[in-house]
Design a protein around this motif. Sequence first.
Motif, PDB file in Angstrom:
ATOM      1  N   LEU A  67       0.790  -1.177   0.048  1.00 51.53           N
ATOM      2  CA  LEU A  67      -0.004   0.000   0.088  1.00 51.53           C
ATOM      3  C   LEU A  67       0.832   1.235   0.073  1.00 51.53           C
ATOM      4  O   LEU A  67       2.085   1.292   0.466  1.00 51.53           O
ATOM      5  N   GLU A  68       0.454   2.352  -0.482  1.00 48.51           N
ATOM      6  CA  GLU A  68       1.107   3.428  -0.042  1.00 48.51           C
ATOM      7  C   GLU A  68       0.784   3.921   1.342  1.00 48.51           C
ATOM      8  O   GLU A  68       0.085   3.482   1.971  1.00 48.51           O
ATOM      9  N   GLU A  69       1.702   4.810   1.811  1.00 47.96           N
ATOM     10  CA  GLU A  69       1.823   5.275   3.006  1.00 47.96           C
ATOM     11  C   GLU A  69       1.182   6.401   3.301  1.00 47.96           C
ATOM     12  O   GLU A  69       1.425   7.521   2.908  1.00 47.96           O
ATOM     13  N   TYR A  70      -0.310   6.254   3.610  1.00 49.93           N
ATOM     14  CA  TYR A  70      -1.146   7.553   4.061  1.00 49.93           C
ATOM     15  C   TYR A  70      -0.896   8.281   5.348  1.00 49.93           C
ATOM     16  O   TYR A  70      -1.232   9.243   5.613  1.00 49.93           O
ATOM     17  N   ASN A 220      -7.722 -16.087  -0.778  1.00 54.14           N
ATOM     18  CA  ASN A 220      -8.687 -14.904  -0.961  1.00 54.14           C
ATOM     19  C   ASN A 220      -8.731 -14.346   0.255  1.00 54.14           C
ATOM     20  O   ASN A 220     -10.080 -13.704   0.704  1.00 54.14           O
ATOM     21  N   GLN A 221      -7.672 -13.913   0.874  1.00 51.07           N
ATOM     22  CA  GLN A 221      -7.749 -13.485   2.179  1.00 51.07           C
ATOM     23  C   GLN A 221      -7.613 -12.022   2.341  1.00 51.07           C
ATOM     24  O   GLN A 221      -6.553 -11.148   2.734  1.00 51.07           O
ATOM     25  N   PHE A 222      -8.433 -11.334   1.754  1.00 52.22           N
ATOM     26  CA  PHE A 222      -8.342  -9.790   1.232  1.00 52.22           C
ATOM     27  C   PHE A 222      -8.296  -8.856   2.381  1.00 52.22           C
ATOM     28  O   PHE A 222      -7.945  -7.701   2.674  1.00 52.22           O
ATOM     29  N   ASP A 223      -9.201  -9.472   3.392  1.00 54.15           N
ATOM     30  CA  ASP A 223      -9.153  -8.706   4.833  1.00 54.15           C
ATOM     31  C   ASP A 223      -7.753  -8.669   5.502  1.00 54.15           C
ATOM     32  O   ASP A 223      -7.809  -7.998   6.477  1.00 54.15           O
ATOM     33  N   GLN A 224      -6.710  -9.430   5.041  1.00 51.74           N
ATOM     34  CA  GLN A 224      -5.384  -9.074   5.585  1.00 51.74           C
ATOM     35  C   GLN A 224      -4.886  -7.784   5.380  1.00 51.74           C
ATOM     36  O   GLN A 224      -3.816  -7.296   5.663  1.00 51.74           O
ATOM     37  N   VAL A 225      -5.538  -7.047   4.499  1.00 53.59           N
ATOM     38  CA  VAL A 225      -5.141  -5.789   3.695  1.00 53.59           C
ATOM     39  C   VAL A 225      -5.828  -4.649   4.674  1.00 53.59           C
ATOM     40  O   VAL A 225      -7.020  -4.435   4.975  1.00 53.59           O
ATOM     41  N   TYR A 226      -4.968  -3.856   5.488  1.00 53.85           N
ATOM     42  CA  TYR A 226      -5.284  -2.395   6.111  1.00 53.85           C
ATOM     43  C   TYR A 226      -4.134  -1.706   6.128  1.00 53.85           C
ATOM     44  O   TYR A 226      -3.037  -1.996   6.084  1.00 53.85           O
ATOM     45  N   HIS A 227      -4.410  -0.614   6.541  1.00 48.74           N
ATOM     46  CA  HIS A 227      -3.543   0.479   6.615  1.00 48.74           C
ATOM     47  C   HIS A 227      -2.202   0.247   7.439  1.00 48.74           C
ATOM     48  O   HIS A 227      -1.179   0.764   7.137  1.00 48.74           O
ATOM     49  N   GLU A 228      -2.458  -0.328   8.501  1.00 46.63           N
ATOM     50  CA  GLU A 228      -1.235  -0.797   9.178  1.00 46.63           C
ATOM     51  C   GLU A 228      -0.525  -1.845   8.628  1.00 46.63           C
ATOM     52  O   GLU A 228       0.673  -1.989   9.255  1.00 46.63           O
ATOM     53  N   HIS A 229      -0.911  -2.460   7.698  1.00 48.44           N
ATOM     54  CA  HIS A 229       0.033  -3.139   6.857  1.00 48.44           C
ATOM     55  C   HIS A 229       0.273  -2.776   5.651  1.00 48.44           C
ATOM     56  O   HIS A 229      -0.239  -2.703   4.579  1.00 48.44           O
ATOM     57  N   PHE A 230       1.431  -2.160   5.896  1.00 47.38           N
ATOM     58  CA  PHE A 230       2.199  -1.531   4.586  1.00 47.38           C
ATOM     59  C   PHE A 230       2.788  -2.327   3.422  1.00 47.38           C
ATOM     60  O   PHE A 230       2.533  -1.969   2.159  1.00 47.38           O
ATOM     61  N   SER A 231       2.953  -3.437   3.779  1.00 48.47           N
ATOM     62  CA  SER A 231       3.539  -4.548   2.522  1.00 48.47           C
ATOM     63  C   SER A 231       3.046  -5.985   2.911  1.00 48.47           C
ATOM     64  O   SER A 231       2.641  -6.284   3.987  1.00 48.47           O
ATOM     65  N   TYR A 232       2.920  -6.702   1.794  1.00 52.50           N
ATOM     66  CA  TYR A 232       2.676  -8.281   2.016  1.00 52.50           C
ATOM     67  C   TYR A 232       3.476  -8.999   0.994  1.00 52.50           C
ATOM     68  O   TYR A 232       4.004  -8.552  -0.177  1.00 52.50           O
ATOM     69  N   PHE A 233       4.124 -10.001   1.760  1.00 50.51           N
ATOM     70  CA  PHE A 233       5.381 -10.395   1.133  1.00 50.51           C
ATOM     71  C   PHE A 233       5.457 -11.962   0.808  1.00 50.51           C
ATOM     72  O   PHE A 233       4.892 -12.970   1.337  1.00 50.51           O
ATOM     73  N   SER A 234       5.872 -12.187  -0.331  1.00 49.32           N
ATOM     74  CA  SER A 234       6.256 -13.560  -0.934  1.00 49.32           C
ATOM     75  C   SER A 234       7.654 -13.788  -0.235  1.00 49.32           C
ATOM     76  O   SER A 234       8.381 -12.923   0.092  1.00 49.32           O
ATOM     77  N   LEU A 235       8.122 -14.819  -0.548  1.00 46.60           N
ATOM     78  CA  LEU A 235       9.382 -15.353   0.156  1.00 46.60           C
ATOM     79  C   LEU A 235      10.202 -14.862  -0.813  1.00 46.60           C
ATOM     80  O   LEU A 235      11.630 -14.407  -0.607  1.00 46.60           O
ATOM     81  N   TYR A 236      10.082 -14.664  -2.343  1.00 46.51           N
ATOM     82  CA  TYR A 236      10.721 -14.230  -3.403  1.00 46.51           C
ATOM     83  C   TYR A 236      11.209 -12.863  -3.028  1.00 46.51           C
ATOM     84  O   TYR A 236      12.438 -12.120  -3.108  1.00 46.51           O
ATOM     85  N   ALA A 237      10.199 -11.928  -2.716  1.00 48.99           N
ATOM     86  CA  ALA A 237      10.471 -10.502  -2.513  1.00 48.99           C
ATOM     87  C   ALA A 237      11.242 -10.513  -1.143  1.00 48.99           C
ATOM     88  O   ALA A 237      12.058  -9.412  -1.108  1.00 48.99           O
ATOM     89  N   VAL A 238      11.005 -11.097   0.102  1.00 50.99           N
ATOM     90  CA  VAL A 238      11.673 -10.758   1.181  1.00 50.99           C
ATOM     91  C   VAL A 238      13.218 -11.272   1.263  1.00 50.99           C
ATOM     92  O   VAL A 238      14.090 -10.608   1.624  1.00 50.99           O
ATOM     93  N   GLU A 239      13.558 -12.316   0.247  1.00 50.48           N
ATOM     94  CA  GLU A 239      14.691 -12.793   0.113  1.00 50.48           C
ATOM     95  C   GLU A 239      15.737 -11.751  -0.456  1.00 50.48           C
ATOM     96  O   GLU A 239      16.837 -11.473  -0.040  1.00 50.48           O
ATOM     97  N   ARG A 240      14.960 -10.797  -1.312  1.00 47.50           N
ATOM     98  CA  ARG A 240      15.629  -9.797  -2.282  1.00 47.50           C
ATOM     99  C   ARG A 240      15.857  -8.459  -1.089  1.00 47.50           C
ATOM    100  O   ARG A 240      17.152  -8.076  -1.148  1.00 47.50           O
TER     101      ARG A 240
END
Length: 421
Positions: A67-70, A220-240
Amino acid sequence: RAWPSAMTGRPVPGRCRFCGTSFRHRVVDLGMSPLCESFLRADQLNQMEAFYPLNVWVCEECFLVQLEEYVSGEEIFTDYAYFSSFSDSWLNHARRYVDQMVHQLGLTKESKVVEIASNDGYLLQFFVHRGIPALGIEPAANVARVAESKGVPTIVRFFGVETARDLVSAGHQADLILGNNVLAQVPDLNDFVGGLKLLLSPSGVVTIEFPHLLRTIDGNQFDQVYHEHFSYFSLYAVERIFAAHGLSLIDVEELPTHGGSIRIYARHAEDTAREVSDRLIALRAREAEAGVATLGYYEDFESRVRETKCKLLEFLIEAKRTGKRVVGYGAPGKGNTLLNYCGIRGDFLDFTVDRSPHKHGKFLPGTHIPIFPPERLWDARPDYVLILPWNLRSEIMEQLAGIREWGGRFVVPIPQVTVYP
């Protein structure tokens, strides 16, 4: 790959918070929503309430979903309404983790453990009980006070490079650094991971737990998304991200928590004492096969989210038309995303209950649904209880088994609406 913009200061609006690439590919638009932990008092119900966009983007360069940081982390987390110790299953999870780390890493009274975002001491208390020196870093002063009352030394600060330098200067370099469900809540990832590098002792280990993007998308866990969660990680992204700051992943565990999480293990890149595990190699391959590093993987998520909204509203409309009473259980962040996105207010949900006294007598942000203690269920005798923290459904259904006395049933909204007898 060495990411050229990975060390260039705070994230820029409209650009990836790790690599700086401009946003061009949206994963899902969940409309406008208030901060999910901004519970209201009765005297605030007629006041203006701030809503912010919940647009989720995927970076085409590093495939970090974000998400963008609002709103700044300071505004969100300085006084926080979430206390980890109110979930029995989460306490058991913490206890098992401590047992595992003491055995696996050979931790002793000479070791040093640091937890970032240590909340109310829910986990570090088990290290303290064993006599292993532990330090919590927690930005929410109200939550940190509870940890201190349990005998868990806690510093009230946000974590990053500056905090890490101060801790190292004070002799707090750690043999084990842990962070559970904090990485998603960090607006400046490069500062945070850079701090991990500084704070970790030469032969130390970092473990970080977070909901796994693969499970979030596929489930389909879209409710994991909220402003307090800025990022959502795959292993691929976090490893980099970790590699850009001189930290190498050596192992990963898949966990059932939060609908499906992973716990990564990292060490200094120059520390070659530990080999990469077969589990890490296997999960890399599974993510590659699923296509998390391709834009096509994210294309149909929004349509599945919209269908879930329709199904939930259809259920609630039918329940109301047939004279059934529906109430909620829990007041978690994910529940507030679900309710605000679906437009579910007091016309569909009479009230919700929660075990945390911090929330009693208050109202959910946006929807203004009142929050009561769990005992209210036995007074109301509802036909349906909508479980908002669906990841804890087994624990909750066991605790509330008594509602079956009057024919009450449980409803779980994710990954699809399911009614349990």
